[in-house]
Write a protein that holds these residues in place. Structure first.
Motif, short mmCIF file in Angstrom:
data_model
loop_
_atom_site.label_atom_id
_atom_site.label_comp_id
_atom_site.label_asym_id
_atom_site.label_seq_id
_atom_site.Cartn_x
_atom_site.Cartn_y
_atom_site.Cartn_z
N LYS A 65 -56.50 -27.78 -82.45
CA LYS A 65 -56.21 -26.35 -82.55
C LYS A 65 -55.24 -26.01 -83.69
O LYS A 65 -54.82 -24.87 -83.83
N TYR A 66 -54.87 -27.01 -84.49
CA TYR A 66 -53.89 -26.76 -85.55
C TYR A 66 -54.31 -25.63 -86.48
O TYR A 66 -53.52 -24.74 -86.81
N ASN A 67 -55.55 -25.65 -86.94
CA ASN A 67 -56.01 -24.61 -87.86
C ASN A 67 -55.96 -23.24 -87.21
O ASN A 67 -55.53 -22.25 -87.85
N GLU A 68 -56.37 -23.17 -85.96
CA GLU A 68 -56.35 -21.89 -85.25
C GLU A 68 -54.92 -21.39 -85.07
O GLU A 68 -54.64 -20.18 -85.24
N ILE A 69 -54.01 -22.29 -84.76
CA ILE A 69 -52.61 -21.90 -84.59
C ILE A 69 -52.06 -21.29 -85.87
O ILE A 69 -51.40 -20.24 -85.86
N LEU A 70 -52.35 -21.93 -87.00
CA LEU A 70 -51.86 -21.44 -88.28
C LEU A 70 -52.54 -20.15 -88.70
O LEU A 70 -51.88 -19.20 -89.16
N GLU A 71 -53.85 -20.09 -88.55
CA GLU A 71 -54.59 -18.91 -88.98
C GLU A 71 -54.21 -17.66 -88.20
O GLU A 71 -54.08 -16.57 -88.75
N LYS A 72 -53.98 -17.82 -86.90
CA LYS A 72 -53.67 -16.68 -86.04
C LYS A 72 -52.17 -16.56 -85.75
O LYS A 72 -51.76 -15.62 -85.06
N ASP A 73 -51.39 -17.49 -86.28
CA ASP A 73 -49.94 -17.52 -86.05
C ASP A 73 -49.64 -17.45 -84.55
O ASP A 73 -48.89 -16.59 -84.07
N LEU A 74 -50.19 -18.40 -83.80
CA LEU A 74 -50.09 -18.40 -82.36
C LEU A 74 -48.79 -19.04 -81.87
O LEU A 74 -48.04 -19.63 -82.64
N LEU A 75 -48.56 -18.92 -80.56
CA LEU A 75 -47.45 -19.57 -79.86
C LEU A 75 -46.09 -19.09 -80.33
O LEU A 75 -45.12 -19.83 -80.42
N LYS A 76 -46.04 -17.79 -80.63
CA LYS A 76 -44.79 -17.12 -80.98
C LYS A 76 -44.68 -15.81 -80.20
O LYS A 76 -45.69 -15.24 -79.79
N PHE A 77 -43.46 -15.35 -80.00
CA PHE A 77 -43.25 -14.09 -79.30
C PHE A 77 -43.50 -12.93 -80.26
O PHE A 77 -43.00 -12.94 -81.39
N ARG A 78 -44.28 -11.96 -79.81
CA ARG A 78 -44.64 -10.83 -80.67
C ARG A 78 -44.69 -9.54 -79.87
O ARG A 78 -44.84 -9.55 -78.65
N VAL A 79 -44.61 -8.41 -80.58
CA VAL A 79 -44.79 -7.10 -79.99
C VAL A 79 -46.20 -6.62 -80.36
O VAL A 79 -46.54 -6.56 -81.54
N ALA A 80 -47.02 -6.32 -79.37
CA ALA A 80 -48.39 -5.84 -79.63
C ALA A 80 -48.33 -4.37 -80.01
O ALA A 80 -47.74 -3.55 -79.30
N VAL A 81 -48.97 -4.00 -81.13
CA VAL A 81 -48.96 -2.61 -81.58
C VAL A 81 -50.37 -2.02 -81.66
O VAL A 81 -50.53 -0.84 -81.98
N ASP A 82 -51.38 -2.82 -81.41
CA ASP A 82 -52.74 -2.27 -81.35
C ASP A 82 -53.62 -3.16 -80.48
O ASP A 82 -53.16 -4.14 -79.94
#
Length: 307
Positions: free
Chosen positions: A290-307
């Motif tokens: 899943k490394y590529n997916e993590i990097l491409e989508k910038d996953l596993l970080k805290f974020r504020v959803a705006v849409d």
């Protein structure tokens, strides 16, 4: 009504990979990890269940120096005895340290300088505090909220403040700064999700992200790790019906943390996982896919959803 295992464990973070572990396994076997020589690790919160698991894992991996820090020296001495029995050649230092104390963290840095000439490869901040699991902000004690932030947030900040300079200055070091967080950091509701612990662990995880933003480009690896559910000192505040679900070995988080901070960790691993919120229960072979997916989508970080 008692919680079910599904209620306690089911969310997108927990199930990021399908294969979950409760015990160490071959891919993260500490005895197969390559550590530099010397390799010095400092474990803040180096006693108790997770602290012991972390210390044993680094001992099995062949760390040449292990600094164990916590408020209770007698408990640290018990862990130090285990480390020495596993790795007799390791230099083990036990030092009293209140994670939330500016003075104690400053002294900890001086201990690294005096005992290991300032060499430091990895820092693991495992100290944690939780009051009773009361899911009601009105019923939670203000003192528990304050203590949670003092230990779970101020503690990692002070560790970074005093120890990052030593990590960054250690030539050819692993340059790893890892905080032990909790699955509760990702939740705002559910059985026994209480404000003081969940919010402070979320803040710890966010702090680790910010440390990555400031030091990642200089070669620092940083991550927050969910240590699984184990019978620990924190479990003493858990309701009895939760205890049957605490089935993870303390050695699992130890082995996973060594896997993250080993000297020969592939660059692809460090690039994909640094600055992120991880679970020691995830199968690392599946995670690697899943490394590529993590990097491409910038996953596993805290974020504020705006849409």
């Amino acid at each position: 009504m008692s919680p079910t295992l599904g209620q306690l464990n089911s969310n997108h973070f927990t199930n990021f990979v399908s294969n979950l572990h409760t015990e160490p396994y071959a891919a993260i076997d500490p005895t197969k990890a390559k550590l530099s020589s010397p390799y010095i690790v400092c474990i803040i919160g180096g006693s108790g269940a997770a602290g012991g698991g972390l210390a044993r894992a680094y001992a099995r991996a062949g760390a040449s120096g292990v600094i164990l820090a916590a408020r209770s020296v007698p408990k640290l001495e018990e862990v130090a005895k285990e480390v020495r029995s596993i790795n007799p050649s390791a230099k083990v230092i036990v030092t009293k340290c209140d994670a939330s104390s500016d003075e104690d963290n400053a002294k900890l840095a001086e201990t690294v300088k005096s005992e290991f000439s300032g060499r430091l490869d990895a820092v693991v901040v495992n100290a944690g505090y939780s009051g009773p699991m009361i899911p009601d902000v009105v019923q939670e004690a203000p003192s528990d909220f304050q203590n949670s932030f003092d230990v779970n947030v101020v503690g990692p900040f002070l560790a970074a403040h005093y120890l990052l300079p030593l990590l960054m200055a250690s030539e050819k070091g692993a340059k790893s700064f890892i905080t032990i967080s909790s699955i509760m950091a990702s939740r705002v509701s559910g059985p026994y999700v209480h404000v003081s612990y969940a919010v402070s662990k979320a803040a710890m995880t966010r702090l680790t992200e910010m440390i990555h933003e400031q030091y990642g480009s200089r070669g620092l690896f940083s991550a927050s790790v969910h240590p699984g559910g184990m019978v620990s000192d924190l479990a003493k505040v858990a309701p009895p019906e939760v205890l049957p679900f605490l089935v993870d070995s303390p050695d699992l988080v130890g082995a996973f943390t060594v896997w993250l901070s080993k000297t020969d960790a592939p660059q692809a691993q460090r690039d994909a996982l640094t600055g992120r919120f991880l679970s020691c229960k995830w199968d690392v072979s599946e995670l690697e896919g899943k490394y590529n997916e993590i990097l491409e989508k910038d996953l596993l970080k805290f974020r504020v959803a705006v849409d």
